[in-house]
Design an enzyme around this catalytic site. Structure first.
Site, mmCIF file in Angstrom:
data_model
loop_
_atom_site.group_PDB
_atom_site.id
_atom_site.type_symbol
_atom_site.label_atom_id
_atom_site.label_comp_id
_atom_site.label_asym_id
_atom_site.label_seq_id
_atom_site.Cartn_x
_atom_site.Cartn_y
_atom_site.Cartn_z
ATOM 1 N N GLN A 1 -1.066 -10.938 7.907
ATOM 2 C CA GLN A 1 -1.666 -9.678 8.359
ATOM 3 C C GLN A 1 -2.997 -9.504 7.636
ATOM 4 O O GLN A 1 -3.043 -9.481 6.404
ATOM 5 C CB GLN A 1 -0.775 -8.469 8.053
ATOM 6 C CG GLN A 1 -1.369 -7.203 8.696
ATOM 7 C CD GLN A 1 -0.683 -5.912 8.298
ATOM 8 O OE1 GLN A 1 -0.655 -5.554 7.122
ATOM 9 N NE2 GLN A 1 -0.140 -5.195 9.269
ATOM 10 N N CYS B 1 10.419 2.364 -2.946
ATOM 11 C CA CYS B 1 10.263 0.926 -3.139
ATOM 12 C C CYS B 1 8.817 0.502 -3.360
ATOM 13 O O CYS B 1 8.539 -0.665 -3.603
ATOM 14 C CB CYS B 1 10.856 0.172 -1.944
ATOM 15 S SG CYS B 1 10.647 0.998 -0.369
ATOM 16 N N TYR C 1 -6.407 2.502 8.313
ATOM 17 C CA TYR C 1 -7.294 1.508 7.698
ATOM 18 C C TYR C 1 -8.493 1.265 8.626
ATOM 19 O O TYR C 1 -8.603 1.865 9.690
ATOM 20 C CB TYR C 1 -6.515 0.228 7.373
ATOM 21 C CG TYR C 1 -5.501 0.444 6.267
ATOM 22 C CD1 TYR C 1 -5.931 0.771 4.979
ATOM 23 C CD2 TYR C 1 -4.138 0.371 6.501
ATOM 24 C CE1 TYR C 1 -5.025 0.996 3.944
ATOM 25 C CE2 TYR C 1 -3.221 0.598 5.471
ATOM 26 C CZ TYR C 1 -3.672 0.910 4.197
ATOM 27 O OH TYR C 1 -2.768 1.145 3.194
ATOM 28 N N CYS D 1 16.505 2.404 -5.217
ATOM 29 C CA CYS D 1 17.420 3.492 -4.886
ATOM 30 C C CYS D 1 18.797 3.232 -5.508
ATOM 31 O O CYS D 1 19.224 2.085 -5.600
ATOM 32 C CB CYS D 1 17.572 3.612 -3.378
ATOM 33 S SG CYS D 1 16.053 4.130 -2.607
HETATM 34 C C1 LIG Z 1 6.338 -0.696 0.185
HETATM 35 C C2 LIG Z 1 5.748 -0.705 1.567
HETATM 36 C C3 LIG Z 1 4.572 -1.423 1.803
HETATM 37 C C4 LIG Z 1 4.004 -1.449 3.089
HETATM 38 N N1 LIG Z 1 2.887 -2.221 3.332
HETATM 39 C C5 LIG Z 1 2.408 -2.365 4.595
HETATM 40 C C6 LIG Z 1 1.363 -3.297 4.897
HETATM 41 O O1 LIG Z 1 0.875 -4.033 4.048
HETATM 42 N N2 LIG Z 1 0.928 -3.364 6.181
HETATM 43 C C7 LIG Z 1 1.476 -2.588 7.172
HETATM 44 O O2 LIG Z 1 1.066 -2.707 8.327
HETATM 45 N N3 LIG Z 1 2.479 -1.711 6.917
HETATM 46 C C8 LIG Z 1 2.965 -1.599 5.664
HETATM 47 N N4 LIG Z 1 4.042 -0.785 5.425
HETATM 48 C C9 LIG Z 1 4.673 -0.079 6.560
HETATM 49 C C10 LIG Z 1 5.813 -0.899 7.148
HETATM 50 O O3 LIG Z 1 5.357 -2.140 7.672
HETATM 51 C C11 LIG Z 1 6.523 -0.148 8.287
HETATM 52 O O4 LIG Z 1 5.584 0.092 9.297
HETATM 53 C C12 LIG Z 1 7.155 1.160 7.827
HETATM 54 O O5 LIG Z 1 7.675 1.046 6.521
HETATM 55 C C13 LIG Z 1 8.273 1.630 8.751
HETATM 56 O O6 LIG Z 1 9.283 0.654 8.847
HETATM 57 P P1 LIG Z 1 10.705 0.760 8.071
HETATM 58 O O7 LIG Z 1 11.315 2.064 8.476
HETATM 59 O O8 LIG Z 1 11.455 -0.425 8.509
HETATM 60 O O9 LIG Z 1 10.402 0.769 6.596
HETATM 61 C C14 LIG Z 1 4.611 -0.724 4.151
HETATM 62 C C15 LIG Z 1 5.792 0.001 3.892
HETATM 63 C C16 LIG Z 1 6.367 0.006 2.631
HETATM 64 C C17 LIG Z 1 7.636 0.761 2.413
#
Ligand SMILES: Cc1cc2nc3c(=O)[nH]c(=O)nc-3n(C[C@H](O)[C@H](O)[C@H](O)COP(=O)(O)O)c2cc1C
Length: 359
Positions: A101, A344, A170, A357
């Site tokens: 990415q 996290c 971004y 957690c």
């Molecule tokens: C610790 C952390 C780091 C993340 N870093 C990115 C990232 O680098 N690029 C991105 O597009 N989304 C990032 N996200 C968002 C996740 O890709 C995702 O869109 C979001 O957490 C929702 O999905 P989930 O409910 O499965 O966590 C991050 C989320 C978390 C929790």
């Protein structure tokens, strides 16, 4: 029939199942130069062994002016290719697939990570860590090339695909957002003008990586902010994506951490961007990836079988347990143990992402 463990394609890339690891900033690189540490390689190998069909790396910065936060991994120079390749090779040896990415943080870069922030237009808001200045036309051209060079490096390092980050406030999404982009030249104005940066980035990337290389996008379809990008306009952008040469779309929304909702306690709170996918589906036949609160096998299967999405993408459940896909497949669990408290994020240097957690 269970769709979750059947193969499907993004462009030319065949993915063995429908489970994707959504990009997750690992904070496992040397803070001085963005070179990945051993911990990053180990994490990616664990994810590959855990049964994830396609890993998407945490966002990689394409230019020193776009480093989002401390310990972010870099892809801004050719010197980084060998260390990235080492990590990618390890994933392949473990039987996995991995996409890079690529991102520029624009106005959202951390104060300590860049020498002042830039955005399509000057902006000073409470949610920003510092005011950002307006980019010059020359800077726009430089960053389009930086995205293209980063994609070329990803291909040279052996990544199986590239994902453009155009979500979460971004730089690419800043250009598309009418809230942030107030430019009156060809890089702003109506939707054609505001999507010009994305179109030029996609064109420049394609020129570097060729037509056959899998290239997809994470797109913030709405800003969730008054005066920002609406879902209706976002769907119009999705409609342009095939023509831009993109092979698939992961749909997200919101600016900053509003894209990461807390408290996914029941099935009804899962799949929280599904209404956006339903709009997107009417506009494109590209493969769609759903992200945001995917936790249980039943919901994943239902979203796939309804046709709303072709893949499901997970971030926090795989921080909680990189082996989660294997456990779902074997039937050992039906649902992630993740309680979605978002506890996290890496907060201190040398910490990296980790589930903290009390489970
Ligand atoms: C610790 C952390 C780091 C993340 N870093 C990115 C990232 O680098 N690029 C991105 O597009 N989304 C990032 N996200 C968002 C996740 O890709 C995702 O869109 C979001 O957490 C929702 O999905 P989930 O409910 O499965 O966590 C991050 C989320 C978390 C929790």
């Amino acid at each position: 029939m269970s769709l979750l463990f059947t193969p499907a394609k993004i462009g030319n890339l065949e993915i063995p199942n429908r489970i994707i690891r959504s990009a997750t900033a690992e904070c496992m690189a040397d803070d001085s130069d963005g070179v990945p540490k051993e911990a990053l390689k180990s994490l990616w190998v664990e994810l590959a062994k855990g049964g994830t069909g396609l890993i998407i790396s945490g966002h990689l910065y394409i230019h020193p002016s776009g480093k989002g936060h401390p310990e972010m991994t870099g892809i801004y120079a050719d010197e980084l290719i060998p260390s990235l390749k080492e990590c990618v090779d390890a994933v392949h040896n473990a039987g996995g697939l991995i996409a890079a990415q690529i991102n520029h943080g624009g106005m959202q870069c951390a104060v300590e990570s860049v020498n002042g922030t830039i955005a399509p237009s000057a902006i000073d808001e409470d949610f920003l860590k510092q005011p950002a200045r307006e980019m010059s036309r020359d800077e726009i051209e430089v960053l389009i090339d930086a995205f293209a060079q980063a994609a070329r490096r990803a291909k040279e390092a052996g990544f199986d695909a590239v994902q453009l980050h155009a979500a979460h406030g971004y730089l690419v999404s800043q250009f598309i957002s009418p809230y942030v982009n107030k430019r009156t030249d060809e890089w702003g104005g109506d939707l054609q003008g505001r999507t010009r940066f994305l179109r030029e980035v996609a064109r420049a990337v394609r020129e570097r990586v060729g037509d056959d290389y899998p290239l997809f996008i994470k797109f913030g379809m709405e800003d969730g902010k008054e005066g920002g990008l609406t879902a209706t306009e976002g769907a119009e952008v999705v409609a342009m994506m095939k023509e831009m040469g993109l092979d698939g779309v992961e749909i997200s929304g919101g600016v900053g951490k509003s894209s990461v909702r807390k408290g996914i306690k029941s099935a009804s709170r899962e799949a929280y961007f599904r209404p956006l996918l339903q709009l997107a589906r009417k506009k494109t036949n590209l493969p769609l990836i759903i992200v945001g609160g995917m936790r249980s096998k039943a919901v994943m299967e239902e979203v796939l079988s309804s046709g709303d999405a072709d893949f499901v993408s997970l971030s926090r459940p795989l921080i909680n347990d990189p082996n989660f896909p294997n456990l779902l497949k074997s039937g050992e669990v039906e649902k992630s143990a993740c309680i979605s408290s978002s506890n996290c994020w890496a907060e201190n240097l040398n910490e990296g992402i980790a589930c903290k957690c009390p489970i």
